[in-house]
Structure formats: C-alpha cells, structure tokens
Design an enzyme around this catalytic site. Structure first.
Site, PDB file in Angstrom:
ATOM      1  N   ASP A   1       0.769  -1.248   0.000  1.00  0.00           N
ATOM      2  CA  ASP A   1       0.000   0.000   0.000  1.00  0.00           C
ATOM      3  C   ASP A   1       0.800   1.298   0.000  1.00  0.00           C
ATOM      4  O   ASP A   1       1.164   1.811  -1.037  1.00  0.00           O
ATOM      5  CB  ASP A   1      -0.997  -0.007   1.176  1.00  0.00           C
TER       6      ASP A   1
ATOM      7  N   GLU B   1      -3.445  -7.424  13.016  1.00  0.00           N
ATOM      8  CA  GLU B   1      -3.018  -7.191  11.635  1.00  0.00           C
ATOM      9  C   GLU B   1      -1.547  -6.770  11.569  1.00  0.00           C
ATOM     10  O   GLU B   1      -0.808  -7.153  10.665  1.00  0.00           O
ATOM     11  CB  GLU B   1      -3.900  -6.095  11.017  1.00  0.00           C
TER      12      GLU B   1
HETATM   13  C1  6A9 Z   1     -10.763  -1.315   3.082  1.00  0.00           C
HETATM   14  C2  6A9 Z   1     -12.517  -1.033   4.763  1.00  0.00           C
HETATM   15  C3  6A9 Z   1     -15.274  -1.952   6.882  1.00  0.00           C
HETATM   16  C4  6A9 Z   1      -4.293  -4.230   3.400  1.00  0.00           C
HETATM   17  O1  6A9 Z   1      -5.233  -8.154   4.321  1.00  0.00           O
HETATM   18  C5  6A9 Z   1      -5.889  -7.623   3.227  1.00  0.00           C
HETATM   19  C6  6A9 Z   1      -5.148  -6.407   2.694  1.00  0.00           C
HETATM   20  C7  6A9 Z   1      -3.744  -6.803   2.266  1.00  0.00           C
HETATM   21  O2  6A9 Z   1      -3.801  -7.609   1.119  1.00  0.00           O
HETATM   22  C8  6A9 Z   1      -2.872  -5.621   1.957  1.00  0.00           C
HETATM   23  O3  6A9 Z   1      -1.575  -6.046   1.722  1.00  0.00           O
HETATM   24  N1  6A9 Z   1      -5.130  -5.351   3.716  1.00  0.00           N
HETATM   25  C9  6A9 Z   1      -2.871  -4.637   3.108  1.00  0.00           C
HETATM   26  O4  6A9 Z   1      -2.082  -3.542   2.807  1.00  0.00           O
HETATM   27  C10 6A9 Z   1      -6.500  -4.922   4.095  1.00  0.00           C
HETATM   28  C11 6A9 Z   1      -7.202  -4.209   2.979  1.00  0.00           C
HETATM   29  C12 6A9 Z   1      -8.579  -3.771   3.282  1.00  0.00           C
HETATM   30  C13 6A9 Z   1      -9.054  -2.849   2.189  1.00  0.00           C
HETATM   31  C14 6A9 Z   1     -10.495  -2.516   2.260  1.00  0.00           C
HETATM   32  C15 6A9 Z   1     -12.192  -1.173   3.319  1.00  0.00           C
HETATM   33  C16 6A9 Z   1     -13.633  -1.897   5.159  1.00  0.00           C
HETATM   34  O5  6A9 Z   1     -14.504  -1.179   5.991  1.00  0.00           O
END
Ligand code: 6A9
Length: 789
Positions: free
Chosen positions: A525, A759
């Site tokens: 990100d 996380e």
């Molecule tokens: C946001 C919010 C209720 C971000 O673990 C999943 C991903 C990874 O693949 C990525 O590398 N996470 C990491 O930088 C979480 C991403 C969530 C995005 C959606 C919406 C929901 O509100």
C-alpha cells in the site's frame, strides 16, 4: 464497423473466463461428491453460523443480546470491531468435523461448539451447543437472549413449528442442496445434568430480501412489550423480536432492486446464566441414525474429536516436542483454528473494469472457497493474502489447500488476470465501501501462490511412495494451463521500462493529494516508492516475485514433462545477480532500491482552498493538507530502506556468496533501521517517511509497523541462508534465532494481553494494532514456532 466490433470484443475480454478445462469438477463441493465438507462454518463474517458449500445455501446462525443492560440494544451478529468484544475465536477447529469457539462479551462468555455426523445423501447432521457463563467479576448473573435463525437465500423454503404460542420449537425445510431437513431448538438446561431453567420465548417469521439484511430485519422487529418473570424473581420488561413488517418505502425499494424474498425464521430464547442450549440439524435422507446427537452422546463425540485434534496438531507441528509451554501451544492451536475456521464459501459476481469499458461490468458468477484475512474487517478473498494462508493450511489439510487454490485459479480470465480482491455476494459486498469494489484488470498483486506451489513441489519429493504423490501431480496438471497464462500475464502486463525489469501498475494518480502515491497492487500500500509515478519506474519487489515465479514454473513444467526451456531461460536471466545489481542496487544508498522519478523533498502542508461553487461550504475557505514539493523530482534510485529493499534476500534471489547479503543483514540487525525487539519494522526508522501520514485521513500503514507475513519470509530466508554454505552463514544462523524468538514472543504476549491476533504490531511498543482478529497471515507464527518453511 470493424473498429466497433473490435472494441466491443476487447471490452468483453475482461469478463471472459479462461477457456481451459476447470480445475474443479462442476459438482466437486456438492453433498454427493464431498459430503464431509458440505456443511461448515463457511460464514467467517458472523460470530457463529453455518452453511453448505453450494450457491445460495440455506444458512443458519446465531445473534445474541444482553437484556437489562445500560447500553440499550447490543445485538451481536456479524463480527464487528465496534462491538468491542474482549476477545473471540476458535480454540479448536479441524475444518471438517467439529469446532470449539469462545466468545467473550463484557460480563459473560459464550462457548459455541459444533459437531457433524455423516449419513444420508445431503451432508448429514450436526449439533450446536452453546454454553453461557457469567464472568466471576459480574455482580449479577446476566440475562441473555440467544437468537438462532435459519434463512433461505432465493431458493428453498422454511416452515415454523410453534409451541405454547411463542416458542419456535423447530423449523422444517427443504432446499435444492439439502432435500428435507429439520432443525430442533432444545430447551436450555443449567448445564451438565438436564435440569430445566426458566426461559422466555419469542420468534420471528418473516421474509428477507437478502442475507445482508438479516441484522436489520431483526433490529427493526425488536419490541419492549415482553415481560421476563422468573418464578422467584421480579417482573422486568425485556426486548424481543416481534412480527416484522418492513416500512413501505423499503418494500418499494426491494421491488425496484428485483430481489427475491426468502424465508427467514428466528428463535429467541431469553434466560439467565449459567445455561446450555443445543440446536440439532437432522437431514431427511439420513434414515438409520442410531440416536440423536445431543446430551451425553454429543459430549462424548466432542471429547473424541478434541483428543484427535490435539494428536493431529502435535504430529503436524510438534510444538510440545520442541518444548513450548502448554499456554503457548494453546495459543498456537487457536491461531491455526482461526485460519481453518475462517474459511469462507462465497458465491456471486465481481465488479470489474478494463480500459475498454466505459462502465464497470459484472464478472461471470462463480464460487470462492478461501481463507479470509480478518473475520471482522475483511471477510472476503484477497489474492496475495491467500498464498500466505495456504502455506499454513497445506500443512494441516492439503485437500483444503488444493480446493482453495483451485477455486482461485478457476476465476482467472482469458487474459490471465485474477482480481486482487474477490468480493462475491451481497453479504461480502455489504462490508466494502463502494469505491473499493471495482477491480481493474491492469492491476496485479504479488503472486504468493508460487510460494505455496514451491512447497507442494518440494513435498512431492518426500511423497514418492504415498497416494498423495499422484494426487498432487494430478492437481498440478489441471492447474498448469492456468498457471501458464497467469505467469504470462505478469510477464507481459507488468513489465518495466528496461529489458527484464518490472513495474507495478495501478499507482495513485492524483499526486498532489498524497505524500507518496500509494501502490495498493504491490500489497504494501503506502510503502514509499518513487514520489512521481511514471512509466520510467522499476520495482525491486516485483522483480523478485518474477524470479520466484519463473523458477517454480520451470520446476512444475519439468515435473509434468511439459516444455520448460522458456521458463528456464527467463529464470536464468532474471535470477542473475548481475542483472539485479544493475537494475536495483544503489551504491550510494548501499541497498536494493526501486528506480523512478523521485524526490525526497516532499511534505504535507496546510493549504486554504475554496470549495467549488454549489458545494455546501461554498465561499468559505477550508484548510486541507496537500503535498508540497520543495525540489523537482528526477530519475534516480528511490531511497526508502525497508521491506522492499529486502526482497532479493526474502525470496532467496541473492546467491549465498553475494557481498550484498552482508549489507542486508546489517540493515536488518540495526535498531536505528529495521530491528526491533518484536520483529522487523516495515520502514527504516531513519527514513524521512517513517511513520508519516499519507493524507490528513490516511494514517501510516506500511511505514514502520511490523507485519508478520514479511517477518515470516525474513525468518524463512535466514533459515535458508544459514543452511547453505557461504560467508554469512553464521550471521544468518544467529539472526535467525533472535528474530524468530522476538516474533513468537510478541505475537503470543499480545494475544495473552488483548485476546486477539492482530493485523500489525507497533514497532516501538510491540502492541497489536489495526484490524483484529486478524488470523490471516499473522497466524504464520505457527509455522515459525514449528520451524516449517
Ligand atoms: C478497506 C474497509 C469496513 C491491506 O489483508 C488484506 C489487505 C492486504 O492484502 C494488503 O496487503 N489489507 C494490506 O495492505 C487490508 C485491505 C482492506 C481494504 C479494504 C475497506 C472496510 O470497511
């Protein structure tokens, strides 16, 4: 006309599935082919619920609510961080037969257990047991309402059977996938021996336009007109479901949406702790069941399953043998169980777009069997997360892994593209802000599936004489045509400006809004990249992913007797450390770097702007943060020391004798750069963007915090470099011990203190942060403990 035709056929490509025969047979998850895995807790987004692995399954679930609480209505259903539960999750879950979960609410704990029993032609029976206990600190035994429900999803029907006016004693039903069935709600007992308990009963019989609406329907039906009056206690009004009628404007809305209404039945039982309740699902085609799976029969069955789970856990991971304390083993079982118990089965259509489409299109309908990163915050499929998930799951249950990978690869399109996030069905979509729903086919995500495929290929060598050998080979053979196209997609659409260089697509475009425009596609990100996105960029992490992918493609091709020379050539070219050094080594920074149009002289500053005419605050100046560039960017190496710089080491691209390894190990061990007592931080403490916000509303994410997936790769790499001969072998060995201990100790400690796996972890305090529970890749701690890489 020809141009128009070309354009529309190009426009269809993004939604055209790959033509090769599918990895999964069309009925592979059906009750007929896979009865043991038909029913499961495949609804990770709810605290407790089950469904079958079929499209539009009838679902069952649990909501609950504490009565007489100061916090008016506290209905729990879908996993929400906002519920602020002190902790919840599976303590044991074998993915097939049973699971044990503890849910800690403010002054009581619910234990939710399920066990399945095979029989008949529709996936057999199951029983739930819910045990409620007040906390010792609670001044008074709380009165709790449990709301058990069954809901159809556009097909099938449910009938209510009501006793004593208001007690829904059972539900009978029928559906395509289940035939006839019966769900029985048994009366609460005080636990153990079957002494009765005073309880009040309510039920709701209504229709729902979709599973995403169940919580609201129950909420809207709540009424205070009921009286709780135990024999030896005071009369008190309590809240319960009451016959529900949607307000007229909503009815109209539903008709406009064209959503089909389906049966929805809720059984509410209100009772004071401690108590225990069982719910029994019986399949109509199961004729010769010896007895009902309740009471002591259930207890015995659960005990047997728990013993088998413990044994399998020890044979698989060997943590007791390694000397871990019982509480650490328990933590580790919870980590694994939450990944297993977090497997979801989703069905629906993605929303996708290519440059040839003016508007987003619906992807073909499809199913996804996948683990999820977080039951509360991201209960859906994420491509690069899934590769990490399956590295762990494959050790526990290789069949789960093959099926999950097969589902993902069966969703690849003719171009070789797989959407980064798979958001299938109304329930999944209801958790995603609309701006994140559309997936674009220029965009990649790291092909971590190759880490898993590497593991499968390595395992094959030890499986020569077992039936697993043929199974794995067969699986790889069916996967292969899709893998070829997938690899080709990366190797053509993500190329960089120089030969053999690569570039992530899909960086943020509006540069002056972000301190550093994000690269969501890389998975990292907001990790700093070139300050000014351009086609001149090349990315070192993607380069390394391609080294790994080409190597595994070569290995698989060779194994299957398919032409492998092209992969071999690509791999030899890409893995050449001289090429890597030329493209990505900066002698000035003494680190591997991205390259691009870049300046470090950026900062966010307040700017007074006038809101455009017509907007509510028109004419009033509003302060907002914008990026201020003090020095023009130029083409150069991007000085941002952190996870990205480590990739040649993380993915074993560096040869063991590479002098660069020394620099990498030094940066890793340096507390002023990447080292912390809790694991490696994502961005050097000395970096100008360390812990900097990206916008006013966008807190630092991959700019310092400790992430377990990359720490897993780092520990794995240290293990690798300590087991191959080379000048840095000993350094790697001692770093391995230190980093491994730090990560294990901190993730474990945080779990003990907070009740959750997180996380990310704070690099100054070690504290868990971000979404929780996060038992996606953070659960890789289990593999770090058992030293399986
Ligand atoms: C946001 C919010 C209720 C971000 O673990 C999943 C991903 C990874 O693949 C990525 O590398 N996470 C990491 O930088 C979480 C991403 C969530 C995005 C959606 C919406 C929901 O509100």
């Amino acid at each position: 006309f020809y141009a128009l035709y070309m354009r529309s056929s190009l426009a269809r490509r993004v939604v055209t599935l790959h033509p090769s025969s599918r990895v999964l047979d069309s009925n592979s998850t059906s009750a007929a082919v896979s009865p043991e895995r038909f029913w499961g807790t495949y609804r990770p987004q709810v605290y407790f619920g089950m469904k079958t692995r079929s499209p539009r399954s009838v679902v069952t679930g649990l909501m609950w609510m504490r009565q007489f609480s100061e916090m008016d209505v506290n209905l729990r259903h879908t996993c929400e961080q906002g519920d602020r539960l002190p902790g919840y999750g599976w303590l044991m879950h074998d993915g097939v037969n049973f699971g044990v979960q503890e849910i800690h609410d403010n002054d009581f704990t619910l234990t939710t257990e399920f066990v399945k029993r095979m029989g008949g032609e529709h996936g057999g029976d199951w029983t739930w047991r819910i045990t409620a206990k007040q906390h010792s600190s609670a001044p008074q035994a709380p009165v709790i309402s449990l709301m058990f429900y069954a809901a159809a999803d556009t097909q099938g029907s449910l009938q209510a059977h009501v006793e004593e006016r208001s007690r829904l004693s059972s539900v009978t039903g029928t559906s395509e996938e289940l035939g006839n069935f019966k769900i029985t709600f048994r009366k609460p007992t005080a636990g153990g021996a079957a002494s009765g308990k005073y309880a009040s009963y309510n039920y709701l019989q209504t229709l729902s336009p979709g599973l995403d609406r169940l919580t609201d329907i129950v909420k809207n039906s709540l009424n205070r007109r009921f009286v709780f009056h135990p024999p030896s206690g005071e009369k008190r009004p309590y809240i319960a479901v009451d016959s529900y009628k949607p307000p007229p404007h909503q009815q109209q809305q539903q008709q406009k949406d064209g959503r089909i209404e389906s049966d929805f039945l809720v059984h509410q039982v209100t009772v004071q702790t401690p108590f225990q309740i069982e719910v029994l699902f019986e399949s109509g085609s199961f004729h010769d069941r010896p007895n009902q799976l309740v009471g002591s029969v259930l207890t015995e069955e659960l005990e047997k399953r728990k013993v088998a789970f413990d044994e399998k856990f020890e044979t698989t991971f060997g943590l007791q043998t390694k000397g871990f304390a019982p509480s650490q083993v328990k933590f580790s079982k919870a980590a694994l169980s939450n990944m297993v118990g977090g497997m979801g089965y989703f069905f629906g259509q993605s929303v996708v777009q290519s440059v040839y489409n003016e508007h987003p299109l619906l992807y073909p309908e499809g199913a996804l069997f996948t683990a999820v990163p977080s039951r509360s915050f991201f209960p859906r499929g994420f491509l690069w997360d899934e590769g990490f998930h399956q590295i762990l799951l494959n050790r526990w249950d290789p069949q789960v892994t093959r099926e999950a990978v097969a589902h993902w690869l069966d969703l690849i399109n003719v171009e070789g593209w797989i959407p980064r996030e798979l958001i299938l069905g109304d329930e999944a979509r209801s958790k995603v802000p609309s701006e994140f729903v559309v997936q674009r086919n220029e965009n990649a995500n790291p092909p971590t599936m190759f880490l898993l495929l590497e593991e499968l290929v390595e395992q094959l060598e030890t499986q020569r004489d077992s039936p697993l050998y043929e199974e794995t080979l067969k699986f790889l053979r069916r996967l292969f045509p899709r893998l070829q196209t997938w690899f080709e997609w990366y190797n053509t659409t993500q190329v960089g400006p120089l030969p053999n260089s690569y570039r992530w697509r899909g960086r943020d475009k509006d540069t002056n809004l972000f301190l550093n425009p994000k690269t969501l596609t890389s998975g990292l990100d907001d990790y700093p990249r070139a300050s000014h996105p351009s086609t001149e960029e090349r990315h070192v992490d993607l380069h390394c992913w391609m080294v790994l992918s080409s190597r595994i493609m070569r290995n698989i091709a060779q194994l299957l007797g398919e032409p492998h020379q092209e992969y071999e050539r690509t791999h030899l070219t890409l893995s050449d450390n001289n090429l890597l050094n030329e493209l990505h080594w900066s002698e000035q920074h003494r680190a591997f770097c991205d390259y691009g149009n870049h300046t470090q002289a950026v900062s966010l500053q307040q700017e007074k702007v006038f809101v455009p005419p017509g907007q509510p605050r028109h004419q009033f100046p509003v302060a907002r943060l914008v990026r201020y560039v003090r020095k023009a960017p130029k083409l150069q190496y991007v000085n941002a020391l952190g996870y990205v710089s480590l990739f040649p080491f993380l993915l074993h691209v560096l040869t063991p004798d590479s002098p660069k390894l020394q620099h990498v190990l030094r940066d890793i061990r340096d507390p002023d750069r990447l080292w912390t007592p809790y694991g490696l931080r994502s961005l050097s403490r000395a970096d100008p963007l360390y812990m900097k916000r990206n916008t006013e509303h966008d807190a630092p994410y991959w700019r310092g915090a400790i992430w377990i997936n990359i720490n897993y790769l780092a520990i794995r790499a240290l293990h690798h470099y300590s087991s191959v001969e080379g000048p840095y072998q000993e350094d790697a060995a001692s770093l391995y011990q230190e980093l491994r201990t730090n990560v294990i100790n901190n993730v474990y400690k945080q779990y003990q203190e907070t009740g959750y796996i997180w996380e990310q972890y704070n690099d100054s305090t070690g504290r868990g942060q971000g979404s929780h529970p996060f038992t996606g890749w953070s659960a890789l701690t289990v593999l770090i403990m058992s030293e399986q890489y």
